[in-house]
Motif scaffolding. Structure first.
Motif, mmCIF file in Angstrom:
data_model
loop_
_atom_site.group_PDB
_atom_site.id
_atom_site.type_symbol
_atom_site.label_atom_id
_atom_site.label_comp_id
_atom_site.label_asym_id
_atom_site.label_seq_id
_atom_site.Cartn_x
_atom_site.Cartn_y
_atom_site.Cartn_z
ATOM 1 N N MET A 1 0.845 -1.194 0.000
ATOM 2 C CA MET A 1 0.000 0.000 0.000
ATOM 3 C C MET A 1 0.883 1.247 0.000
ATOM 4 O O MET A 1 1.861 1.336 0.737
ATOM 5 C CB MET A 1 -0.921 0.000 1.218
ATOM 6 C CG MET A 1 -1.813 1.230 1.322
ATOM 7 S SD MET A 1 -3.028 1.337 -0.012
ATOM 8 C CE MET A 1 -4.190 0.051 0.460
ATOM 9 N N THR A 2 0.529 2.207 -0.822
ATOM 10 C CA THR A 2 1.173 3.511 -0.854
ATOM 11 C C THR A 2 0.096 4.576 -0.664
ATOM 12 O O THR A 2 -1.109 4.287 -0.740
ATOM 13 C CB THR A 2 1.886 3.754 -2.184
ATOM 14 O OG1 THR A 2 0.895 3.784 -3.242
ATOM 15 C CG2 THR A 2 2.923 2.659 -2.477
ATOM 16 N N PHE A 3 0.521 5.805 -0.463
ATOM 17 C CA PHE A 3 -0.429 6.904 -0.323
ATOM 18 C C PHE A 3 -1.282 7.025 -1.588
ATOM 19 O O PHE A 3 -2.514 7.175 -1.516
ATOM 20 C CB PHE A 3 0.313 8.211 -0.058
ATOM 21 C CG PHE A 3 -0.581 9.415 -0.019
ATOM 22 C CD1 PHE A 3 -1.309 9.715 1.117
ATOM 23 C CD2 PHE A 3 -0.716 10.235 -1.136
ATOM 24 C CE1 PHE A 3 -2.153 10.821 1.152
ATOM 25 C CE2 PHE A 3 -1.553 11.340 -1.105
ATOM 26 C CZ PHE A 3 -2.273 11.632 0.031
ATOM 27 N N GLU A 4 -0.616 6.943 -2.737
ATOM 28 C CA GLU A 4 -1.330 7.073 -4.004
ATOM 29 C C GLU A 4 -2.324 5.927 -4.192
ATOM 30 O O GLU A 4 -3.454 6.142 -4.655
ATOM 31 C CB GLU A 4 -0.332 7.110 -5.167
ATOM 32 C CG GLU A 4 0.547 8.357 -5.218
ATOM 33 C CD GLU A 4 1.627 8.388 -4.149
ATOM 34 O OE1 GLU A 4 2.134 9.469 -3.843
ATOM 35 O OE2 GLU A 4 1.965 7.290 -3.614
ATOM 36 N N ALA A 5 -1.893 4.708 -3.823
ATOM 37 C CA ALA A 5 -2.779 3.555 -3.959
ATOM 38 C C ALA A 5 -3.987 3.690 -3.036
ATOM 39 O O ALA A 5 -5.124 3.323 -3.405
ATOM 40 C CB ALA A 5 -2.020 2.272 -3.653
#
Length: 359
Positions: free
Chosen positions: A1-5
Motif C-alpha cells: 500500500m502507498t499513499f497514491e494507492a
C-alpha cells in the motif's frame, strides 16, 4: 500500500479528519490544512509478505495509519493518535461505522501523564533549539583544520596559523610526525630543515579535510615545533556548523520571519503547542476526555504571537508540569489501557470489514 494507492482505494479508509491547527481551533489565515486518517489493508495485502503500518504524501501533511498500527499507538496513549480518535465531528471528513467500536474512554490511562508531557518536552526542546540557533551564526564557509591547531612557543600555546604567518612559512611545506603516548600531539617539521629533494604532505590536505595528515620525515632533525590538534573541538564545531546550515535550509521561513519580527529568541509556535499539550493532559486527568478543539484559543495565540518572554514561558510550563503530576497522583484512571481490548477490537474490525454479515 502507498499513499497514491490508498487514494485510489478509498473504500479502505475508516476515518479521515482535518488535523493540526484547524482541528485545534488555532488556525491563522496562512495555516495549511493537514489530514490524518485510518485505513485497513485490503485482505490480499494483509495475508501477503509485507505489512504497511502507515502511508503519507510527499510533504507529510496527509498521514494515514493502518488499523493495527493505530490501535498499537492508541494502547500506548500516543497524543497524536488520541487526538485523531477524538477529532470533533465537524472536522471529520469521513467516518466508517466500524470506528464506533473504538471508544475513546476505554483507552485513557495514567500513561497520558508521560506521553503528553513527553511531547510537550519535545516542543520545548525545539523551541530551545531555535533559541540557540537564532543567537548563533556561521559563515557559509566552514573553518578548516588549521584553525584548530596550536604550537608551543615561548612557554604558551599559539595559533598555528599565526605562528606560520609570523615565521613566513606555508603549511603545505610542513610535515607532521606522531609522538608516542601523546594523543593528537605531533612533531612539526619544515622542508627548510632538510636538503633538496625532501617534500612533505602539509599539515592537512585541504578545506574538506577532517584530520591532520602525517608525512615521512627523515631522521636526525629536531622538530621545528610541537603541535596539538584540538580534534574534539573541531568535531563539535563541524557538527554544529552542519546542524546550523541544515536548519537554515529546512526552516519554515514564514515562521522564522514571524519570530524575528516579534523579537523572539524562541519558536513561539512550538511553545504554543507545549501549553496545548500540557493543558490537554490536565483535562484528561480531570474530565477523562481528550479536548482537541481548544477553548483556550485566545491564550494559546497570545503565546503564538510572542506576548511572553522565553523565561516566563519556561517557568509557567514548569508550574503546569507540577500541577499535572498532582492531578494524576489522585486520578482514578487505570495505569495503562487493557492490551486485550486492543487485540479484540482489531479482530472484530477485520472480521466485520473483510466478511460483512449477510442481511
Amino acid at each position: 500500500m502507498t499513499f497514491e494507492a490508498l487514494q485510489q482505494q478509498r473504500e479502505c479508509i475508516l476515518l479521515e479528519c482535518i488535523s493540526g491547527s484547524r482541528a485545534y481551533n488555532l488556525q491563522l489565515p496562512t495555516s495549511d490544512t493537514d489530514i490524518k486518517g485510518i485505513f485497513i489493508l485490503p485482505q490480499p495485502e494483509l495475508y501477503g509478505m509485507t505489512y504497511t503500518p502507515q502511508v503519507a504524501n510527499q510533504s507529510n501533511d496527509e498521514v494515514y495509519f493502518e488499523i493495527k498500527r493505530f490501535l498499537e499507538l492508541l494502547e500506548k496513549n500516543n497524543p497524536n493518535i488520541l487526538e485523531l480518535l477524538n477529532t470533533s465531528t465537524d472536522n471529520q471528513l469521513f467516518r466508517h461505522p466500524l470506528m464506533n467500536l473504538v471508544k475513546p474512554a476505554d483507552f485513557l490511562s495514567r500513561l497520558c501523564l508521560d506521553t503528553f508531557a513527553g511531547y510537550a518536552n519535545t516542543q520545548m526542546k525545539k523551541a530551545k533549539g531555535l533559541n540557540k540557533k537564532i543567537n548563533q551564526s556561521y559563515p557559509e564557509t566552514r573553518k578548516d583544520v588549521l584553525e584548530f591547531c596550536y604550537v608551543v612557543a615561548g612557554g604558551r600555546s599559539v595559533s598555528l596559523k599565526d605562528w606560520l604567518r609570523e615565521n613566513k612559512l606555508q603549511q603545505e611545506d610542513c610535515g607532521l610526525a606522531a609522538i608516542d603516548h601523546f594523543r593528537d600531539v605531533y612533531a612539526l617539521y619544515h622542508t627548510s630543515q632538510f636538503g633538496a629533494g625532501v617534500a612533505f604532505k602539509g599539515v592537512f590536505s585541504g578545506a574538506d579535510a577532517n584530520e591532520v595528515q602525517l608525512s615521512a620525515v627523515p631522521k636526525g632533525q629536531d622538530p621545528l615545533a610541537i603541535m596539538q590538534f584540538n580534534k574534539d573541538g573541531y568535531t563539535v564545531y563541524c557538527k554544529d556548523f552542519a546542524a546550523y546550515w541544515e536548519w537554515v535550509a529546512l526552516r519554515n521561513e514564514a515562521r522564522y520571519e514571524h519570530n524575528r519580527e516579534l523579537g523572539n529568541d524562541y519558536d513561539s509556535k512550538h511553545m504554543m503547542h507545549t501549553f496545548r499539550l500540557l493543558t490537554m493532559a490536565e483535562e484528561i486527568a480531570l474530565y477523562k476526555e481528550v479536548r482537541v478543539h481548544r477553548a483556550d484559543r485566545e491564550f494559546l495565540l497570545r503565546i503564538r504571537n510572542g506576548e511572553f518572554s522565553y523565561d516566563t514561558l519556561m517557568e509557567m510550563a514548569a508550574q503546569k508540569l507540577d500541577h499535572m503530576k498532582q492531578l494524576y497522583a489522585v486520578s482514578d484512571l487505570p495505569e495503562h489501557p487493557d492490551p486485550a481490548l486492543a487485540e479484540a477490537l482489531l479482530i472484530s474490525i477485520r472480521e466485520e470489514y473483510y466478511v460483512p454479515k449477510k442481511q
